[in-house]
Structure formats: structure tokens, C-alpha cells
Design a protein around this motif. Structure first.
Motif, PDB file in Angstrom:
ATOM      1  N   ALA A   1      15.107 -12.128 -14.616  1.00  0.00           N
ATOM      2  CA  ALA A   1      14.296 -10.959 -14.260  1.00  0.00           C
ATOM      3  C   ALA A   1      14.424 -10.588 -12.788  1.00  0.00           C
ATOM      4  N   ALA A   2      14.381  -9.276 -12.558  1.00  0.00           N
ATOM      5  CA  ALA A   2      14.306  -8.741 -11.191  1.00  0.00           C
ATOM      6  C   ALA A   2      12.986  -8.009 -11.052  1.00  0.00           C
ATOM      7  N   VAL A   3      12.215  -8.389 -10.052  1.00  0.00           N
ATOM      8  CA  VAL A   3      10.963  -7.705  -9.728  1.00  0.00           C
ATOM      9  C   VAL A   3      11.283  -6.632  -8.690  1.00  0.00           C
ATOM     10  N   TYR A   4      10.897  -5.383  -8.990  1.00  0.00           N
ATOM     11  CA  TYR A   4      11.156  -4.309  -8.027  1.00  0.00           C
ATOM     12  C   TYR A   4       9.837  -3.690  -7.576  1.00  0.00           C
ATOM     13  N   CYS A   5       9.650  -3.608  -6.247  1.00  0.00           N
ATOM     14  CA  CYS A   5       8.430  -3.050  -5.659  1.00  0.00           C
ATOM     15  C   CYS A   5       8.807  -1.930  -4.696  1.00  0.00           C
ATOM     16  N   ARG A   6       7.965  -0.906  -4.659  1.00  0.00           N
ATOM     17  CA  ARG A   6       8.193   0.198  -3.725  1.00  0.00           C
ATOM     18  C   ARG A   6       6.855   0.725  -3.225  1.00  0.00           C
ATOM     19  N   LEU A   7       6.868   1.165  -1.979  1.00  0.00           N
ATOM     20  CA  LEU A   7       5.666   1.746  -1.389  1.00  0.00           C
ATOM     21  C   LEU A   7       6.090   2.821  -0.399  1.00  0.00           C
ATOM     22  N   SER A   8       5.383   3.942  -0.381  1.00  0.00           N
ATOM     23  CA  SER A   8       5.683   4.985   0.595  1.00  0.00           C
ATOM     24  C   SER A   8       4.404   5.657   1.034  1.00  0.00           C
ATOM     25  N   LYS A   9       4.511   6.444   2.112  1.00  0.00           N
ATOM     26  CA  LYS A   9       3.336   7.109   2.668  1.00  0.00           C
ATOM     27  C   LYS A   9       2.772   8.177   1.746  1.00  0.00           C
ATOM     28  N   ASP A  10       3.606   8.677   0.801  1.00  0.00           N
ATOM     29  CA  ASP A  10       3.113   9.731  -0.075  1.00  0.00           C
ATOM     30  C   ASP A  10       2.435   9.191  -1.330  1.00  0.00           C
ATOM     31  N   ASP A  11       2.234   7.852  -1.393  1.00  0.00           N
ATOM     32  CA  ASP A  11       1.557   7.265  -2.534  1.00  0.00           C
ATOM     33  C   ASP A  11       0.054   7.211  -2.313  1.00  0.00           C
ATOM     34  N   ASP A  12      -0.694   7.357  -3.381  1.00  0.00           N
ATOM     35  CA  ASP A  12      -2.143   7.152  -3.329  1.00  0.00           C
ATOM     36  C   ASP A  12      -2.377   5.660  -3.456  1.00  0.00           C
TER      37      ASP A  12
ATOM     38  N   ASN B   1      19.133  -9.160 -16.336  1.00  0.00           N
ATOM     39  CA  ASN B   1      19.036  -8.475 -17.620  1.00  0.00           C
ATOM     40  C   ASN B   1      17.609  -8.016 -17.943  1.00  0.00           C
ATOM     41  N   LEU B   2      16.729  -8.070 -16.933  1.00  0.00           N
ATOM     42  CA  LEU B   2      15.362  -7.551 -17.089  1.00  0.00           C
ATOM     43  C   LEU B   2      14.885  -7.023 -15.743  1.00  0.00           C
ATOM     44  N   VAL B   3      14.383  -5.808 -15.736  1.00  0.00           N
ATOM     45  CA  VAL B   3      13.794  -5.215 -14.530  1.00  0.00           C
ATOM     46  C   VAL B   3      12.345  -4.883 -14.832  1.00  0.00           C
ATOM     47  N   ILE B   4      11.453  -5.264 -13.939  1.00  0.00           N
ATOM     48  CA  ILE B   4      10.038  -5.008 -14.146  1.00  0.00           C
ATOM     49  C   ILE B   4       9.424  -4.390 -12.886  1.00  0.00           C
ATOM     50  N   THR B   5       8.629  -3.348 -13.076  1.00  0.00           N
ATOM     51  CA  THR B   5       7.926  -2.690 -11.975  1.00  0.00           C
ATOM     52  C   THR B   5       6.446  -2.565 -12.337  1.00  0.00           C
TER      53      THR B   5
ATOM     54  N   ARG C   1       7.027   3.471  -9.424  1.00  0.00           N
ATOM     55  CA  ARG C   1       7.626   2.541  -8.459  1.00  0.00           C
ATOM     56  C   ARG C   1       9.150   2.601  -8.556  1.00  0.00           C
ATOM     57  N   LEU C   2       9.672   2.746  -9.790  1.00  0.00           N
ATOM     58  CA  LEU C   2      11.120   2.839  -9.974  1.00  0.00           C
ATOM     59  C   LEU C   2      11.639   4.120  -9.353  1.00  0.00           C
TER      60      LEU C   2
ATOM     61  N   GLY D   1      22.844  -3.726 -20.672  1.00  0.00           N
ATOM     62  CA  GLY D   1      22.090  -4.764 -21.377  1.00  0.00           C
ATOM     63  C   GLY D   1      20.819  -5.186 -20.682  1.00  0.00           C
ATOM     64  N   VAL D   2      20.141  -4.243 -20.026  1.00  0.00           N
ATOM     65  CA  VAL D   2      18.942  -4.555 -19.245  1.00  0.00           C
ATOM     66  C   VAL D   2      17.700  -4.006 -19.939  1.00  0.00           C
ATOM     67  N   ARG D   3      16.724  -4.835 -20.064  1.00  0.00           N
ATOM     68  CA  ARG D   3      15.412  -4.429 -20.565  1.00  0.00           C
ATOM     69  C   ARG D   3      14.561  -3.995 -19.376  1.00  0.00           C
ATOM     70  N   TYR D   4      13.855  -2.866 -19.512  1.00  0.00           N
ATOM     71  CA  TYR D   4      13.015  -2.368 -18.420  1.00  0.00           C
ATOM     72  C   TYR D   4      11.555  -2.315 -18.863  1.00  0.00           C
ATOM     73  N   ILE D   5      10.678  -2.808 -17.979  1.00  0.00           N
ATOM     74  CA  ILE D   5       9.236  -2.803 -18.248  1.00  0.00           C
ATOM     75  C   ILE D   5       8.508  -2.174 -17.072  1.00  0.00           C
ATOM     76  N   ALA D   6       7.681  -1.152 -17.353  1.00  0.00           N
ATOM     77  CA  ALA D   6       6.735  -0.610 -16.369  1.00  0.00           C
ATOM     78  C   ALA D   6       5.371  -1.108 -16.823  1.00  0.00           C
ATOM     79  N   MET D   7       4.875  -2.151 -16.186  1.00  0.00           N
ATOM     80  CA  MET D   7       3.763  -2.931 -16.729  1.00  0.00           C
ATOM     81  C   MET D   7       2.504  -2.112 -16.967  1.00  0.00           C
ATOM     82  N   ASN D   8       2.019  -1.422 -15.939  1.00  0.00           N
ATOM     83  CA  ASN D   8       0.744  -0.713 -16.077  1.00  0.00           C
ATOM     84  C   ASN D   8       0.835   0.533 -16.960  1.00  0.00           C
TER      85      ASN D   8
END
Length: 278
Positions: free
Chosen positions: A22-33, A91-95, A100-101, A120-127
Motif C-alpha cells: 500500500a501507498a498512503v497519499y496525503c495532500r494539503l493546500s491553502k485552498d482547502d477547508d 498495488n494499493l493507493v489510499i487517500t 486529496r488525490l 493493477g492498482v486498487r484505489y480507496i478514498a476512505m471517507n
């Protein structure tokens, strides 16, 4: 490589169950609430790592882009993650959620519907409850559109805010012009910087005596007066170095660029006026 059909993708997914890289991907920017600390990079990472641990998935990498808008798909760590996927290291990406993606409707959709399945990658947007291994993703295209609309709306509001400040004569730049400093009590108000103001006066003195930027540049270098880049770095405002400093760390600080002097002499801020949003 030919795109896998849905049955092949599900078969691979089931075969890898419990053994995901799994790869955990995080992102944050000034235009986010931000909604407090809940959206911070650290909290995104902790939440996703705990979820992977609970599922028995190995987290092989954490990627994070701090300060990047979701409309920009050339984010450094996002691109680094995509290259790792192409090397079959993931083979798995989760945000935390779909935004965030990315907030670019077409390019985010391409990742989810083409790039990830093809590799062959499974993607999950948890919330958001999105999981490409399950039949629960009909809402994803609509969320992509809404995410892009949200980001563009925020961008317009931020620009309007800057424009309003500029119309009121307030300073809206990131760094104060050389010779000034930002007022600690009001970042939109400039104060004279007693350390660097004499250098600005010296430059204008040369100009008023009929000398051009090249003459002024030579005089500043002869008198070993540090350039603006050095002052900003010395004060912790920037960490960049000029091309001369890279070549000669000892004396490069005293090398002035022709364009810097020219821009300084043409900047109306030195007449007491504020010009922005040009």
C-alpha cells in the motif's frame, strides 16, 4: 500493455487480498477547508496508516504534497508515486478522500478509471466510501466534478480578497520589497527596514546622479554590499542562492544582478505608492 477487463482486475485483487503493498497519499493546500487539525498532513497519514494496519496491509511508502492545489497534477510526490506504480512497487493507493488525490475532474478520473486498473492498482478514498474493487463507485465522477468546482470557486474568492486589499492600498506580496519589512502588527502594511534602506538610498543616489544599472551594480560589488537574496536567506525568509553564490559561496553574496537593480529603480513602492495585481 492492454487494459485488463473487470474480471481480470477483480481476480488479481482477490489474489492479493491480505498481501497488498500500500501507498498512503496525503495532500494539503491553502485552498482547502481545513476544519481544524483534522485535515493536516500528519492526521491524514496517521488515520490512513492505522486503517491499513487494521486491514493487515503493508504500507510500503507514504507520499505527501504539502502546499499544492488539487488542480495541479504535477505535484512532486504524486508523480513519484505514479512512477513507483509503473515499476509495480505498489498495488494499493489510499487517500483520506477523493479530493486529496486531485480536484481536476478529467485527470483524476483518468487515474481512477484507466491508470490504476491498467497497472493493477486498487484505489480507496476512505471517507468517501470509494473502493475500485467494489461496485460502489458510481458517485466518484460527480465528486470529481464537485471537487474541481470547489477549488476554482475558492481560487476566485482568494483572488477577490487580494484585489480588495490592493484597492485599499494594502501590500499583498509574499516578501516585502528590498528596503522595507512587513509590519509585525499588520502584514499588509510596510515599514522602512533600517538595515537595508540605506542600500536602497545609495542605489537611488547613483541613479539621480545619472548612472545606469550596470554602473550601480559594479559600485555595489566593489563596496561588497550583499544582494537581496542573501538578506532574505539570512533572515530565514528564503533559502535560495543566486547562481554566483553557488559558484563562489564566499563572494557570491556580493554579486548583484542587472535586472534586480533595474526593477528596484522602476518600482513605485519607493515613491510611497503600492502597486500590485499587475
Amino acid at each position: 500493455m492492454a487494459m485488463m477487463n473487470e474480471m481480470e482486475y477483480r481476480t488479481i485483487g482477490k489474489a492479493l487480498a491480505g498481501g497488498y503493498r500500500a501507498a498512503v497519499y496525503c495532500r494539503l493546500s491553502k485552498d482547502d477547508d481545513l476544519q481544524g487539525e483534522s485535515a493536516s498532513i500528519a492526521n491524514q497519514r496517521d488515520m490512513l496508516e492505522k486503517y491499513c494496519e487494521k486491514q493487515g496491509w503493508e504500507v510500503v511508502a507514504v507520499y505527501q504534497d504539502d502546499g499544492f492545489t488539487g488542480l495541479n497534477m504535477e505535484r512532486p510526490d504524486l508523480q513519484r508515486m505514479l512512477r513507483a506504480i509503473e515499476r509495480r512497487q505498489i498495488n494499493l493507493v489510499i487517500t483520506k478522500d477523493l479530493s486529496r488525490l486531485g480536484r481536476n475532474y478529467l485527470q483524476t478520473g483518468h487515474l481512477i478509471e484507466d491508470f490504476f486498473p491498467r497497472n493493477g492498482v486498487r484505489y480507496i478514498a476512505m471517507n468517501d466510501g470509494i473502493d475500485t474493487l467494489r461496485d460502489n463507485n458510481d458517485i466518484a465522477p460527480f465528486k470529481n466534478i464537485l471537487n474541481e468546482m470547489y477549488s476554482k470557486d475558492i481560487s476566485k474568492k482568494v483572488h477577490s480578497s487580494y484585489l480588495l486589499k490592493a484597492q485599499k492600498g494594502q501590500f499583498t506580496g509574499c516578501l516585502a520589497p528590498f528596503g522595507y519589512r512587513k509590519d509585525p502588527e499588520d502584514k499588509n502594511h510596510l515599514l522602512i527596514d533600517q538595515e537595508t534602506a540605506p542600500i536602497v538610498r545609495l542605489i537611488f543616489g547613483y541613479a539621480l546622479n545619472g548612472h545606469g544599472p550596470n554602473y550601480i551594480r559594479r559600485r555595489l560589488e566593489e563596496e561588497k554590499i550583499p544582494c537581496p537574496t542573501w538578506w532574505n536567506r539570512e533572515r530565514g525568509l528564503r533559502n535560495t542562492r543566486t547562481k554566483w553564490e553557488k559558484k563562489d559561496p564566499e563572494n557570491g553574496r556580493y554579486m548583484w544582478d542587472f535586472s534586480v537593480i533595474k526593477d528596484l529603480l522602476m518600482n513605485p513602492v519607493y515613491t510611497g505608492a503600492i502597486a500590485s495585481q499587475k
